[in-house]
Structure formats: C-alpha cells, structure tokens
Design a protein around this motif. Structure first.
Motif, PDB file in Angstrom:
ATOM      1  N   LYS A  66       9.442   3.578   4.037  1.00 37.53           N
ATOM      2  CA  LYS A  66       8.876   2.133   3.940  1.00 37.53           C
ATOM      3  C   LYS A  66       8.634   2.181   5.535  1.00 37.53           C
ATOM      4  N   LEU A  67       7.384   1.926   5.963  1.00 37.15           N
ATOM      5  CA  LEU A  67       6.930   1.736   7.128  1.00 37.15           C
ATOM      6  C   LEU A  67       7.136   0.141   7.645  1.00 37.15           C
ATOM      7  N   VAL A  68       8.120  -0.407   8.672  1.00 35.88           N
ATOM      8  CA  VAL A  68       8.173  -1.944   8.893  1.00 35.88           C
ATOM      9  C   VAL A  68       8.153  -2.049  10.337  1.00 35.88           C
ATOM     10  N   PRO A  69       7.673  -3.048  10.906  1.00 39.46           N
ATOM     11  CA  PRO A  69       7.732  -3.196  12.215  1.00 39.46           C
ATOM     12  C   PRO A  69       9.238  -3.428  12.713  1.00 39.46           C
ATOM     13  N   ILE A  70       9.516  -3.128  13.918  1.00 41.80           N
ATOM     14  CA  ILE A  70      10.582  -3.631  14.616  1.00 41.80           C
ATOM     15  C   ILE A  70      10.508  -4.896  15.228  1.00 41.80           C
ATOM     16  N   ILE A 115       4.134   1.964   2.256  1.00 42.08           N
ATOM     17  CA  ILE A 115       4.979   3.143   1.543  1.00 42.08           C
ATOM     18  C   ILE A 115       4.477   4.275   1.634  1.00 42.08           C
ATOM     19  N   ILE A 116       5.314   5.361   2.277  1.00 42.51           N
ATOM     20  CA  ILE A 116       4.837   6.855   2.128  1.00 42.51           C
ATOM     21  C   ILE A 116       5.509   7.612   1.312  1.00 42.51           C
ATOM     22  N   ALA A 117       4.704   8.294   0.494  1.00 40.98           N
ATOM     23  CA  ALA A 117       5.228   9.177  -0.650  1.00 40.98           C
ATOM     24  C   ALA A 117       5.074  10.500  -0.572  1.00 40.98           C
ATOM     25  N   LYS A 118       5.964  11.225  -1.145  1.00 40.64           N
ATOM     26  CA  LYS A 118       5.682  12.834  -1.230  1.00 40.64           C
ATOM     27  C   LYS A 118       5.485  12.958  -2.656  1.00 40.64           C
ATOM     28  N   GLY A 119       4.157  13.261  -2.791  1.00 37.69           N
ATOM     29  CA  GLY A 119       3.770  13.320  -4.416  1.00 37.69           C
ATOM     30  C   GLY A 119       3.637  12.043  -4.830  1.00 37.69           C
ATOM     31  N   ALA A 157      -1.638  -2.101   9.815  1.00 36.60           N
ATOM     32  CA  ALA A 157      -1.316  -2.866   8.639  1.00 36.60           C
ATOM     33  C   ALA A 157       0.391  -3.102   8.492  1.00 36.60           C
ATOM     34  N   ALA A 158       1.181  -2.405   9.031  1.00 35.01           N
ATOM     35  CA  ALA A 158       2.513  -3.087   8.773  1.00 35.01           C
ATOM     36  C   ALA A 158       2.896  -3.979   9.765  1.00 35.01           C
ATOM     37  N   LEU A 159       2.325  -3.856  10.896  1.00 34.94           N
ATOM     38  CA  LEU A 159       2.405  -4.960  12.054  1.00 34.94           C
ATOM     39  C   LEU A 159       1.703  -6.279  11.572  1.00 34.94           C
ATOM     40  N   MET A 210       0.794  -1.387  -0.043  1.00 38.69           N
ATOM     41  CA  MET A 210       0.187   0.056   0.096  1.00 38.69           C
ATOM     42  C   MET A 210       0.931   1.158  -0.007  1.00 38.69           C
ATOM     43  N   GLN A 211       0.589   2.117  -0.850  1.00 40.65           N
ATOM     44  CA  GLN A 211       1.092   3.505  -0.976  1.00 40.65           C
ATOM     45  C   GLN A 211       0.291   4.376  -0.485  1.00 40.65           C
ATOM     46  N   VAL A 212       0.742   5.329   0.384  1.00 42.68           N
ATOM     47  CA  VAL A 212      -0.053   6.647   0.669  1.00 42.68           C
ATOM     48  C   VAL A 212       0.766   7.919   0.534  1.00 42.68           C
ATOM     49  N   ASN A 213       0.174   9.072   0.526  1.00 40.14           N
ATOM     50  CA  ASN A 213       0.889  10.287   0.766  1.00 40.14           C
ATOM     51  C   ASN A 213       1.228  10.820   2.000  1.00 40.14           C
ATOM     52  N   VAL A 214       1.834  11.530   2.333  1.00 48.30           N
ATOM     53  CA  VAL A 214       2.070  12.224   3.585  1.00 48.30           C
ATOM     54  C   VAL A 214       0.954  12.442   4.372  1.00 48.30           C
ATOM     55  N   HIS A 215       0.155  13.212   3.893  1.00 50.60           N
ATOM     56  CA  HIS A 215      -0.950  13.717   4.177  1.00 50.60           C
ATOM     57  C   HIS A 215      -2.000  12.579   4.790  1.00 50.60           C
ATOM     58  N   ALA A 216      -2.278  11.739   3.988  1.00 55.30           N
ATOM     59  CA  ALA A 216      -2.880  10.578   4.317  1.00 55.30           C
ATOM     60  C   ALA A 216      -2.158   9.683   5.500  1.00 55.30           C
ATOM     61  N   ALA A 217      -0.901   9.782   5.428  1.00 50.87           N
ATOM     62  CA  ALA A 217      -0.340   8.983   6.489  1.00 50.87           C
ATOM     63  C   ALA A 217      -0.247   9.731   7.998  1.00 50.87           C
ATOM     64  N   LYS A 218      -0.368  10.938   7.783  1.00 54.52           N
ATOM     65  CA  LYS A 218      -0.536  11.910   9.031  1.00 54.52           C
ATOM     66  C   LYS A 218      -2.031  11.373   9.556  1.00 54.52           C
ATOM     67  N   SER A 219      -3.034  11.443   8.905  1.00 54.64           N
ATOM     68  CA  SER A 219      -4.205  11.121   9.150  1.00 54.64           C
ATOM     69  C   SER A 219      -4.729   9.681   9.658  1.00 54.64           C
ATOM     70  N   ASN A 220      -4.016   8.676   9.261  1.00 54.34           N
ATOM     71  CA  ASN A 220      -4.317   7.496   9.282  1.00 54.34           C
ATOM     72  C   ASN A 220      -3.021   6.501   9.968  1.00 54.34           C
ATOM     73  N   LEU A 221      -2.250   7.318  10.551  1.00 53.92           N
ATOM     74  CA  LEU A 221      -0.926   6.615  11.146  1.00 53.92           C
ATOM     75  C   LEU A 221      -1.149   5.633  11.840  1.00 53.92           C
ATOM     76  N   SER A 222      -2.236   5.346  12.790  1.00 58.96           N
ATOM     77  CA  SER A 222      -2.509   4.353  13.786  1.00 58.96           C
ATOM     78  C   SER A 222      -2.749   3.097  12.821  1.00 58.96           C
ATOM     79  N   LYS A 223      -3.743   3.044  11.703  1.00 59.77           N
ATOM     80  CA  LYS A 223      -4.152   2.326  10.824  1.00 59.77           C
ATOM     81  C   LYS A 223      -2.983   1.654   9.927  1.00 59.77           C
TER      82      LYS A 223
END
Length: 76
Positions: A36-40, A26-30, A18-20, A1-14
């Motif tokens: 890339k958001l990955v679990p530790i 993937i978070i994109a600028k434009g 998803a990453a877990l 799944m790829q989202v832009n920065v604005h959507a990532a800010k709004s849906n960070l918990s979701k």
C-alpha cells in the motif's frame, strides 16, 4: 486504486501524486495486493524550538557550594 507492479513502475510519479492527494494506492503482484502506497506524515519538528531554554540548566562542571556538598556527604 490497484495497479500491478509493471504499471506501478511505469507510473510511479502519478501514483505518488495520487497517494499524496489522499487516494488509496495498492500495488499487486498478479491479482494479490502486496503493498500500500501511503504518504509520510509531515513532521511537526522545528529545529531550535527550545532555544529559549538553552543556558537554564545548571553547570555540572562548577564546584558545589559547601551546603550542597554537605547534603551529598551526609550519611544516614
């Protein structure tokens, strides 16, 4: 799944959930992917795992025996 920065800010918990669950996030600028958001990974470290070995090391503050001292002082 790829989202832009604005959507990532709004849906960070979701996105974290998803990453877990194993989804690639993937978070994109434009349209350019930048992060890339990955679990530790869970650590396998366990506090006190070696406690049964405590006290088995020599006490380096105790004086050496005469035999050990002779070995250290012997010149070759």
């Amino acid at each position: 799944m790829q989202v832009n920065v604005h959507a990532a800010k709004s849906n960070l918990s979701k996105l974290i959930d998803a990453a877990l669950s194993g989804e690639e996030v993937i978070i994109a600028k434009g349209n350019k992917p930048v992060v890339k958001l990955v679990p530790i990974p869970k650590s396998r470290f366990k506090a006190g795992a070696l406690k049964e070995l405590a006290g088995t090391a020599p006490d380096f503050l105790e004086p050496m025996s005469e035999e050990e001292l002779a070995l250290w002082e012997r010149s070759e």
